[in-house]
Design an enzyme around this catalytic site. Structure first.
Site, PDB file in Angstrom:
ATOM      1  N   HIS B 208       0.832  -1.199   0.000  1.00  0.00           N
ATOM      2  CA  HIS B 208       0.000   0.000   0.000  1.00  0.00           C
ATOM      3  C   HIS B 208       0.869   1.253   0.000  1.00  0.00           C
ATOM      4  O   HIS B 208       1.945   1.266   0.590  1.00  0.00           O
ATOM      5  CB  HIS B 208      -0.936  -0.009   1.208  1.00  0.00           C
ATOM      6  CG  HIS B 208      -1.950  -1.114   1.127  1.00  0.00           C
ATOM      7  ND1 HIS B 208      -2.640  -1.578   2.216  1.00  0.00           N
ATOM      8  CD2 HIS B 208      -2.372  -1.836   0.072  1.00  0.00           C
ATOM      9  CE1 HIS B 208      -3.449  -2.548   1.828  1.00  0.00           C
ATOM     10  NE2 HIS B 208      -3.292  -2.724   0.535  1.00  0.00           N
ATOM     11  N   PHE B 209       0.368   2.299  -0.654  1.00  0.00           N
ATOM     12  CA  PHE B 209       1.202   3.510  -0.761  1.00  0.00           C
ATOM     13  C   PHE B 209       0.371   4.733  -1.076  1.00  0.00           C
ATOM     14  O   PHE B 209      -0.781   4.638  -1.506  1.00  0.00           O
ATOM     15  CB  PHE B 209       2.272   3.325  -1.854  1.00  0.00           C
ATOM     16  CG  PHE B 209       1.697   3.099  -3.229  1.00  0.00           C
ATOM     17  CD1 PHE B 209       1.141   4.142  -3.962  1.00  0.00           C
ATOM     18  CD2 PHE B 209       1.699   1.831  -3.794  1.00  0.00           C
ATOM     19  CE1 PHE B 209       0.604   3.928  -5.219  1.00  0.00           C
ATOM     20  CE2 PHE B 209       1.146   1.599  -5.059  1.00  0.00           C
ATOM     21  CZ  PHE B 209       0.603   2.655  -5.766  1.00  0.00           C
ATOM     22  N   HIS B 393      -4.703  -5.665 -12.338  1.00  0.00           N
ATOM     23  CA  HIS B 393      -4.741  -4.710 -11.212  1.00  0.00           C
ATOM     24  C   HIS B 393      -3.379  -4.148 -10.855  1.00  0.00           C
ATOM     25  O   HIS B 393      -3.267  -3.308  -9.962  1.00  0.00           O
ATOM     26  CB  HIS B 393      -5.388  -5.350  -9.994  1.00  0.00           C
ATOM     27  CG  HIS B 393      -4.451  -6.138  -9.123  1.00  0.00           C
ATOM     28  ND1 HIS B 393      -3.632  -7.134  -9.594  1.00  0.00           N
ATOM     29  CD2 HIS B 393      -4.207  -6.067  -7.795  1.00  0.00           C
ATOM     30  CE1 HIS B 393      -2.945  -7.653  -8.591  1.00  0.00           C
ATOM     31  NE2 HIS B 393      -3.264  -7.026  -7.490  1.00  0.00           N
ATOM     32  N   GLY B 394      -2.316  -4.611 -11.502  1.00  0.00           N
ATOM     33  CA  GLY B 394      -0.990  -4.091 -11.161  1.00  0.00           C
ATOM     34  C   GLY B 394       0.044  -4.800 -11.990  1.00  0.00           C
ATOM     35  O   GLY B 394      -0.289  -5.449 -12.989  1.00  0.00           O
TER      36      GLY B 394
END
Lengths: 133, 470
Positions: B208-209, B393-394
């Protein structure tokens, strides 16, 4: 060493062994507590716990999930446990540890994935555990 | 661990591969993977495909079990997976949403340029790190209990609007307007509430960021203009979810469904696939709890947005603090949607675990690893026909955290990122190396698959300038 860290693409996989059921549960708890990377222990604490589950594997995962929820909600880290009762499907336990400032790692959950509490080849008990980070 | 089995894979197109239902006796549908041949080889190295085959065995699955090009091994479902189930004959599975319910991404656009942010980067990084609590144990500025917490679980980002932390415009640019219908706080356990009650407006740790970056390249000028994005413009990406509250909701219901499954006559190859009929009391209880956790996540990203706006105001002055929301989209969620499958219109419950909704015309936000790039895409019509309106998603992990720590040093990583003009404020050195770019697949290659397969179109590529993480 009672628990070892193994590779898993997204998470943390532990292999836990114990000469007795109690030792397996205690060392799995220690593996979980270490993975959370607690910051600055303070006063000692104890928490009581009673659980029932469908089998030994579910009992271990549910025990660790309960300990994780208590650790995060109360900001405590438990490194030891004493069992008043521990059978295949039921436990009554006292968790022992300390209040902490917080945790550097966010362990989201203890999963059932690959968990299978089984008798080891040379006696004792073993299982894999995958933690979701 | 043993080597993963080699599954039979047929190329449907150079970017779409299928494991036929004949590959294992218990499969009820084919399993499909969107990937280049090279990405497919990476995916075959862990147990992603076995997990995808397991998903294809679940009762009432419609169409195919799908893996996106960023897929990797999860537990139960693979991460980067999509599966849809019939509302009457099908199931809902908490593991198909994941422990971080409504983990998602939101993109804000600023009035600043790359140069303006770069000049203030160290101060901005420190200010953001102080403004957005990270790790576990740093409380958020709003600590809600009882009925106040219920209102957030029921209202999501819309409750944040009532409390003065969101604008109408924010809500208009959030998936589902920041609130899922049918949330029931009574289905959220005391443990879940206790884990979440001081975590509103907090980022957590892991991947998370909060990241301040800029638009490095525009691929589709018209779409970029519609989103208010232009080359060199500074942006903010926020990646987090429902924190401990959502993790506990998932834990509670995976346990509950494991206990209940025998009563529904369901047997599974992995307990993490635990599920219940969608229409059953157990299924509907989870749906109501999941919606509450999803609402908590939208409230959380909204609260972080408020904190980021305050930080920008402190560093750049109030005029630069507007930070308009481009979009907020979930990548761990289940939703009831309607699709044409086999020539027939059907309402299904789509599970997206590490997969982003990609509806035609809607923004799709794909964060990369911290040293590389993130993408803004726009959903394409192909997604409705081929992927239940879903995208990747990434970048997708390709390496365990343990191996990443072994192969990357925090000091070398900081030097490397600094050479790229990236300032990092991280709560722990260990957290930093675990998220090193080498731990992830090539985001360009992953996104190119999505673009070329017609699931979503590339609009812009973002590069990081300031990264703040737990």
């Amino acid at each position: 060493m009672p628990y070892r860290r193994l590779e898993h693409t997204s998470d943390l996989r532990l292999r836990v062994t114990g000469a007795t059921r109690e030792a397996l549960f205690r060392d799995a708890l220690r593996g979980l507590a270490a993975a959370m990377r607690p910051r600055q222990a303070r006063a000692a604490v104890t928490r009581e716990l009673a659980l029932e589950a469908a089998d030994a594997t579910a009992l271990l995962v549910d025990f660790l999930s309960e300990a994780l929820a208590l650790m995060q909600a109360r900001r405590e880290s438990y490194r030891d446990v004493r069992f008043t009762a521990l059978t295949e499907r039921r436990l009554v336990a006292t968790l022992r540890g300390a209040a902490v400032e917080g945790f550097d790692a966010d362990v989201k959950a203890v999963t059932y994935h690959e968990a299978e509490v089984a008798a080891g080849a040379g006696g004792g008990w073993q299982t894999h555990l995958v933690l979701d980070l | 661990m043993n080597e993963p089995p080699r599954w039979p894979l047929h190329a449907i197109t150079p970017l779409l591969w299928e494991i036929p239902p004949s590959a294992r006796a218990d499969m009820r549908a084919p399993a499909r993977v969107y990937a280049t041949a090279a990405l497919l080889e990476e995916i075959r190295r862990d147990r992603s495909l076995e997990q995808l085959v397991n998903v294809a065995t679940l009762p009432g699955i419609v169409g195919w079990a799908l893996a996106m090009p960023d897929a990797h091994e999860g537990y139960g479902f693979p991460v980067g997976g999509v599966a849809a189930f019939d509302l009457e004959a099908g199931v809902i599975s908490p593991g198909g949403i994941g422990y971080d319910i409504n983990c998602g991404v939101r993109l804000l656009r600023s009035t600043l340029t790359r140069a303006g942010v770069a000049a203030a980067a160290p101060n901005l990084g420190r200010t953001l790190f102080a403004a957005v609590p990270s790790g576990v144990g740093r409380s958020g500025m709003l600590q809600l209990t009882g009925r106040e917490l219920d209102a957030v679980l029921e209202g999501g980002a819309q409750r944040m609007r009532e409390l003065g932390y969101a604008s109408e415009r924010d809500l208009a640019h959030t998936e589902s307007a920041g609130r899922l219908e049918g949330a029931d706080p009574a289905r959220v356990s005391a443990h879940a509430r206790a884990r979440g009650e001081d975590q509103l407006g907090t980022m957590g740790a892991g991947n998370h960021f909060v990241e301040v970056g800029y638009v490095e390249q525009v691929f589709d000028a018209a779409a970029a203009e519609r989103m208010g994005l232009a080359a060199e413009q500074a942006t903010v990406l926020i990646h987090t979810g429902s924190r401990g509250l959502g993790h506990q909701v998932a834990t509670d219901f995976i346990r509950r469904m494991n206990q209940a499954m025998a009563g529904y006559g369901i047997t599974l190859p992995d307990r993490e696939l635990a599920c219940a009929p969608f229409a059953s009391a157990d299924g509907q209880a989870y749906v109501a709890a999941m919606a509450a956790a999803a609402n908590f996540a939208w409230a959380n990203r909204q609260m972080i947005t408020f904190e980021v706006r305050q930080a920008f105001a402190r560093v750049f002055g109030p005029r630069e603090a507007e930070l308009e929301l481009v979009y907020d989209v979930a990548h761990n969620i289940a939703k009831v949607e309607e699709y044409t499958v086999g020539g027939e219109r059907r309402r299904v419950v789509v599970h997206r675990k590490g997969a982003t909704r990609a509806f035609p015309g809607d923004p799709v936000l794909i964060p990369g690893s911290m040293g590389t790039a993130s993408y803004v895409l726009e959903g394409a019509p192909g997604a409705l026909a081929a992927s239940f309106g879903s995208s990747c998603h990434g970048a997708g992990r390709r390496m365990s955290r343990t191996r990443a720590r072994r192969e990357a040093s925090a000091a070398a990583l900081r030097t490397e990122l600094a050479a790229l003009g990236i300032t990092v404020n991280a709560g722990s050195r260990r957290g930093l190396t675990e998220e090193a770019p080498l731990a992830y697949k090539d985001v360009d290659e992953v996104v190119n698959v999505i673009h070329a397969a017609g699931l979503a179109r590339k609009v812009a590529r973002l590069r990081p300038l300031v990264v703040v993480k737990g």
